[in-house]
Design a protein around this motif. Structure first.
Motif, PDB file in Angstrom:
ATOM      1  N   LEU A  64    -115.604 -39.011   9.548  1.00  0.00           N
ATOM      2  CA  LEU A  64    -116.303 -37.963   8.802  1.00  0.00           C
ATOM      3  C   LEU A  64    -115.760 -36.586   9.163  1.00  0.00           C
ATOM      4  CD1 LEU A  64    -118.522 -36.909   6.928  1.00  0.00           C
ATOM      5  CD2 LEU A  64    -120.110 -37.024   8.860  1.00  0.00           C
ATOM      6  N   ASN A  65    -115.539 -36.339  10.437  1.00  0.00           N
ATOM      7  CA  ASN A  65    -115.001 -35.039  10.870  1.00  0.00           C
ATOM      8  C   ASN A  65    -113.631 -34.769  10.253  1.00  0.00           C
ATOM      9  OD1 ASN A  65    -117.209 -34.286  12.430  1.00  0.00           O
ATOM     10  ND2 ASN A  65    -116.435 -35.330  14.256  1.00  0.00           N
ATOM     11  N   LYS A  66    -112.801 -35.806  10.195  1.00  0.00           N
ATOM     12  CA  LYS A  66    -111.458 -35.651   9.604  1.00  0.00           C
ATOM     13  C   LYS A  66    -111.560 -35.412   8.092  1.00  0.00           C
ATOM     14  CE  LYS A  66    -107.854 -36.239  11.317  1.00  0.00           C
ATOM     15  NZ  LYS A  66    -106.879 -35.282  11.905  1.00  0.00           N
ATOM     16  N   LEU A  67    -112.495 -36.100   7.445  1.00  0.00           N
ATOM     17  CA  LEU A  67    -112.672 -35.902   6.005  1.00  0.00           C
ATOM     18  C   LEU A  67    -113.134 -34.476   5.712  1.00  0.00           C
ATOM     19  CD1 LEU A  67    -112.752 -36.922   3.089  1.00  0.00           C
ATOM     20  CD2 LEU A  67    -115.076 -37.772   3.517  1.00  0.00           C
ATOM     21  N   LEU A  68    -114.055 -33.968   6.520  1.00  0.00           N
ATOM     22  CA  LEU A  68    -114.528 -32.588   6.339  1.00  0.00           C
ATOM     23  C   LEU A  68    -113.390 -31.593   6.540  1.00  0.00           C
ATOM     24  CD1 LEU A  68    -117.982 -32.735   8.213  1.00  0.00           C
ATOM     25  CD2 LEU A  68    -117.591 -32.729   5.739  1.00  0.00           C
ATOM     26  N   GLU A  69    -112.570 -31.849   7.522  1.00  0.00           N
ATOM     27  CA  GLU A  69    -111.407 -30.990   7.803  1.00  0.00           C
ATOM     28  C   GLU A  69    -110.459 -30.976   6.608  1.00  0.00           C
ATOM     29  OE1 GLU A  69    -107.773 -32.011  10.560  1.00  0.00           O
ATOM     30  OE2 GLU A  69    -109.382 -31.223  11.832  1.00  0.00           O
ATOM     31  N   LEU A  70    -110.185 -32.154   6.081  1.00  0.00           N
ATOM     32  CA  LEU A  70    -109.287 -32.267   4.927  1.00  0.00           C
ATOM     33  C   LEU A  70    -109.889 -31.579   3.707  1.00  0.00           C
ATOM     34  CD1 LEU A  70    -106.755 -33.575   3.577  1.00  0.00           C
ATOM     35  CD2 LEU A  70    -108.182 -35.590   3.122  1.00  0.00           C
ATOM     36  N   PHE A  71    -111.149 -31.835   3.454  1.00  0.00           N
ATOM     37  CA  PHE A  71    -111.815 -31.360   2.240  1.00  0.00           C
ATOM     38  C   PHE A  71    -111.922 -29.835   2.199  1.00  0.00           C
ATOM     39  CE2 PHE A  71    -115.512 -30.670  -0.558  1.00  0.00           C
ATOM     40  CZ  PHE A  71    -115.247 -31.553  -1.596  1.00  0.00           C
ATOM     41  N   TYR A  72    -112.341 -29.243   3.311  1.00  0.00           N
ATOM     42  CA  TYR A  72    -112.623 -27.793   3.310  1.00  0.00           C
ATOM     43  C   TYR A  72    -111.452 -26.929   3.766  1.00  0.00           C
ATOM     44  CZ  TYR A  72    -117.448 -29.090   2.408  1.00  0.00           C
ATOM     45  OH  TYR A  72    -118.586 -29.604   1.836  1.00  0.00           O
ATOM     46  N   PHE A  73    -110.606 -27.453   4.642  1.00  0.00           N
ATOM     47  CA  PHE A  73    -109.533 -26.610   5.188  1.00  0.00           C
ATOM     48  C   PHE A  73    -108.160 -26.883   4.573  1.00  0.00           C
ATOM     49  CE2 PHE A  73    -112.830 -26.623   8.460  1.00  0.00           C
ATOM     50  CZ  PHE A  73    -112.995 -25.257   8.638  1.00  0.00           C
ATOM     51  N   HIS A  74    -107.908 -28.119   4.173  1.00  0.00           N
ATOM     52  CA  HIS A  74    -106.608 -28.439   3.573  1.00  0.00           C
ATOM     53  C   HIS A  74    -106.676 -28.427   2.040  1.00  0.00           C
ATOM     54  CE1 HIS A  74    -104.560 -29.309   7.368  1.00  0.00           C
ATOM     55  NE2 HIS A  74    -105.713 -29.837   7.759  1.00  0.00           N
ATOM     56  N   TRP A  75    -107.689 -29.063   1.479  1.00  0.00           N
ATOM     57  CA  TRP A  75    -107.850 -29.016   0.027  1.00  0.00           C
ATOM     58  C   TRP A  75    -108.520 -27.717  -0.417  1.00  0.00           C
ATOM     59  CZ3 TRP A  75    -110.128 -34.652  -0.559  1.00  0.00           C
ATOM     60  CH2 TRP A  75    -109.080 -35.577  -0.412  1.00  0.00           C
ATOM     61  N   ASN A  76    -109.182 -27.050   0.508  1.00  0.00           N
ATOM     62  CA  ASN A  76    -109.791 -25.735   0.263  1.00  0.00           C
ATOM     63  C   ASN A  76    -110.913 -25.750  -0.779  1.00  0.00           C
ATOM     64  OD1 ASN A  76    -110.035 -22.985   0.849  1.00  0.00           O
ATOM     65  ND2 ASN A  76    -108.616 -22.370  -0.771  1.00  0.00           N
ATOM     66  N   PHE A  77    -111.716 -26.801  -0.781  1.00  0.00           N
ATOM     67  CA  PHE A  77    -112.932 -26.775  -1.599  1.00  0.00           C
ATOM     68  C   PHE A  77    -113.882 -25.750  -0.998  1.00  0.00           C
ATOM     69  CE2 PHE A  77    -111.395 -30.874  -3.141  1.00  0.00           C
ATOM     70  CZ  PHE A  77    -111.766 -30.827  -4.479  1.00  0.00           C
ATOM     71  N   ARG A  78    -114.529 -24.954  -1.880  1.00  0.00           N
ATOM     72  CA  ARG A  78    -115.322 -23.833  -1.378  1.00  0.00           C
ATOM     73  C   ARG A  78    -116.311 -23.347  -2.435  1.00  0.00           C
ATOM     74  NH1 ARG A  78    -110.602 -22.769  -3.422  1.00  0.00           N
ATOM     75  NH2 ARG A  78    -110.137 -20.857  -4.574  1.00  0.00           N
ATOM     76  N   GLU A  79    -117.193 -22.479  -1.993  1.00  0.00           N
ATOM     77  CA  GLU A  79    -118.156 -21.857  -2.897  1.00  0.00           C
ATOM     78  C   GLU A  79    -117.420 -20.955  -3.876  1.00  0.00           C
ATOM     79  OE1 GLU A  79    -122.147 -18.990  -2.565  1.00  0.00           O
ATOM     80  OE2 GLU A  79    -121.090 -19.653  -0.754  1.00  0.00           O
ATOM     81  N   ILE A  80    -117.847 -20.969  -5.133  1.00  0.00           N
ATOM     82  CA  ILE A  80    -117.182 -20.145  -6.144  1.00  0.00           C
ATOM     83  C   ILE A  80    -117.400 -18.666  -5.842  1.00  0.00           C
ATOM     84  CG2 ILE A  80    -119.115 -20.091  -7.773  1.00  0.00           C
ATOM     85  CD1 ILE A  80    -116.928 -20.438 -10.002  1.00  0.00           C
ATOM     86  N   GLU A  81    -116.393 -17.861  -6.162  1.00  0.00           N
ATOM     87  CA  GLU A  81    -116.448 -16.434  -5.851  1.00  0.00           C
ATOM     88  C   GLU A  81    -116.459 -15.608  -7.137  1.00  0.00           C
ATOM     89  OE1 GLU A  81    -112.832 -16.249  -3.712  1.00  0.00           O
ATOM     90  OE2 GLU A  81    -113.623 -17.203  -1.910  1.00  0.00           O
ATOM     91  N   GLY A  82    -117.001 -14.388  -7.051  1.00  0.00           N
ATOM     92  CA  GLY A  82    -116.998 -13.472  -8.192  1.00  0.00           C
ATOM     93  C   GLY A  82    -118.003 -13.860  -9.265  1.00  0.00           C
ATOM     94  N   LYS A  83    -117.869 -13.265 -10.438  1.00  0.00           N
ATOM     95  CA  LYS A  83    -118.768 -13.546 -11.551  1.00  0.00           C
ATOM     96  C   LYS A  83    -118.374 -14.858 -12.220  1.00  0.00           C
ATOM     97  CE  LYS A  83    -119.921  -8.735 -12.698  1.00  0.00           C
ATOM     98  NZ  LYS A  83    -119.910  -7.705 -13.745  1.00  0.00           N
ATOM     99  N   TYR A  84    -119.373 -15.617 -12.609  1.00  0.00           N
ATOM    100  CA  TYR A  84    -119.097 -16.891 -13.260  1.00  0.00           C
ATOM    101  C   TYR A  84    -120.333 -17.351 -14.028  1.00  0.00           C
ATOM    102  CZ  TYR A  84    -121.778 -18.814  -9.354  1.00  0.00           C
ATOM    103  OH  TYR A  84    -122.776 -19.084  -8.445  1.00  0.00           O
ATOM    104  N   ASN A  85    -120.103 -18.220 -15.003  1.00  0.00           N
ATOM    105  CA  ASN A  85    -121.200 -18.902 -15.677  1.00  0.00           C
ATOM    106  C   ASN A  85    -121.580 -20.118 -14.856  1.00  0.00           C
ATOM    107  OD1 ASN A  85    -121.350 -17.197 -17.964  1.00  0.00           O
ATOM    108  ND2 ASN A  85    -119.654 -18.279 -18.940  1.00  0.00           N
ATOM    109  N   LEU A  86    -122.873 -20.431 -14.812  1.00  0.00           N
ATOM    110  CA  LEU A  86    -123.315 -21.581 -14.023  1.00  0.00           C
ATOM    111  C   LEU A  86    -122.636 -22.870 -14.480  1.00  0.00           C
ATOM    112  CD1 LEU A  86    -125.091 -22.807 -11.850  1.00  0.00           C
ATOM    113  CD2 LEU A  86    -126.973 -22.909 -13.500  1.00  0.00           C
ATOM    114  N   SER A  87    -122.404 -22.999 -15.777  1.00  0.00           N
ATOM    115  CA  SER A  87    -121.762 -24.227 -16.273  1.00  0.00           C
ATOM    116  C   SER A  87    -120.356 -24.409 -15.690  1.00  0.00           C
ATOM    117  CB  SER A  87    -121.704 -24.228 -17.803  1.00  0.00           C
ATOM    118  OG  SER A  87    -120.858 -23.199 -18.288  1.00  0.00           O
ATOM    119  N   ASP A  88    -119.703 -23.290 -15.325  1.00  0.00           N
ATOM    120  CA  ASP A  88    -118.350 -23.374 -14.760  1.00  0.00           C
ATOM    121  C   ASP A  88    -118.305 -24.205 -13.479  1.00  0.00           C
ATOM    122  OD1 ASP A  88    -117.356 -21.776 -16.764  1.00  0.00           O
ATOM    123  OD2 ASP A  88    -117.445 -19.933 -15.591  1.00  0.00           O
ATOM    124  N   VAL A  89    -119.419 -24.216 -12.735  1.00  0.00           N
ATOM    125  CA  VAL A  89    -119.424 -24.932 -11.456  1.00  0.00           C
ATOM    126  C   VAL A  89    -120.161 -26.264 -11.560  1.00  0.00           C
ATOM    127  CG1 VAL A  89    -119.107 -22.953  -9.951  1.00  0.00           C
ATOM    128  CG2 VAL A  89    -121.404 -23.520 -10.742  1.00  0.00           C
TER     129      VAL A  89
END
Length: 269
Positions: A59-84
């Motif tokens: 699980l720790n390795k998957l979290l590392e891959l997901f957030y730090f290498h693939w860079n999945f993250r909270e959307i930034e700036g202005k956006y429509n809710l449907s976009d996320v």
């Protein structure tokens, strides 16, 4: 046979179920590209965690891959809710909300046999991992941070009430079908607010394939019909809701809508 009968919530991940429905809703949904991307990422994840022997390390390795290498993250700036909430778009941009990011992370955890589960916490969607040593880990899908009870109680006090208490039931594992329904309902509401009414109707029709007699789903379809000026269909749906839920406080508002629509129909004729 109804094509939605192909969805088996006990065998498909929530992400697969949502994507299956999105391809029926979105004209520009690229099924081949989306599933090819998922397959490629799964292979990468399998290689990334292959040297780990226990579930906690995996699980720790998957979290590392997901957030730090693939860079999945909270959307930034202005956006429509449907976009996320369009999951194909979230997979492409790697930006989303707690529920969209969480469902994608759950997909990989499920495929990798990592014991990660969804929780509809009162303030936002979170994830929970239960291990054989009875250790439970709670995760914030926005960034992969580990949550403790103090943080969760602060969320409750800051968003609900200063006297709110963290009850055990708030951390119970949610059913896949409930997460699926929540995503599509939130998408439907977002599209209505963004005045994308025809798309909202398509989402509503998908939901009614799964919940054909749900008065709240039928009420929402009535609201969409009224925005599309399909007044007779709107009245039919509103009347069904009032009949099924006469004691719901919103029934009075819906009844006023019916009277307003009937006046419009009378004026037109």
């Amino acid at each position: 046979m109804n094509y939605f009968s192909d969805i088996n919530f006990s065998k498909s991940t929530i992400l697969e179920s949502v994507l299956f429905c999105l391809k029926k809703i979105k004209d520009n949904f690229c099924k081949k590209k989306v599933f090819s991307n998922l397959k490629y990422k799964l292979k990468e994840a399998e290689n990334y965690i292959s040297h780990e022997e226990n579930s906690i390390n995996k699980l720790n390795k998957l979290l590392e891959l997901f957030y730090f290498h693939w860079n999945f993250r909270e959307i930034e700036g202005k956006y429509n809710l449907s976009d996320v909430l369009w999951m194909d778009k979230v997979l492409k941009t790697c930006q989303g909300t707690a529920i969209s990011l969480g469902v994608i992370l759950l997909h990989f955890a499920n495929k990798l046999k990592i014991p990660l589960n969804p929780v509809i916490f009162p303030t936002q969607f979170i994830l929970r991992a239960d291990f054989l040593n009875k250790k439970t880990v709670l995760i914030n899908p926005f960034n992969g941070d580990i949550l403790n009870h103090n943080i969760l109680e602060l969320w409750l006090k800051g968003n609900i009430s200063s006297s709110a208490v963290l009850y055990k039931k708030y951390l119970e594992i949610s059913q896949s079908k409930d997460i699926f329904k929540k995503i599509l309902n939130t998408l439907k509401s977002a599209l209505m607010e963004e005045n994308k009414i025809f798309l909202a109707l398509k989402v509503s029709n998908v939901l009614l394939k799964f919940y054909p007699n749900d008065p709240y789903e039928i009420r929402d379809r009535g609201l969409i019909y009224s925005q599309l000026e399909c007044y007779s269909l709107a009245v039919k749906d509103f009347s069904y809701f009032i009949h099924k839920c006469p004691d719901d406080p919103i029934s009075e508002i819906i009844n006023l809508k019916i009277k307003s629509i009937k006046k419009k129909i009378h004026t037109i004729h």
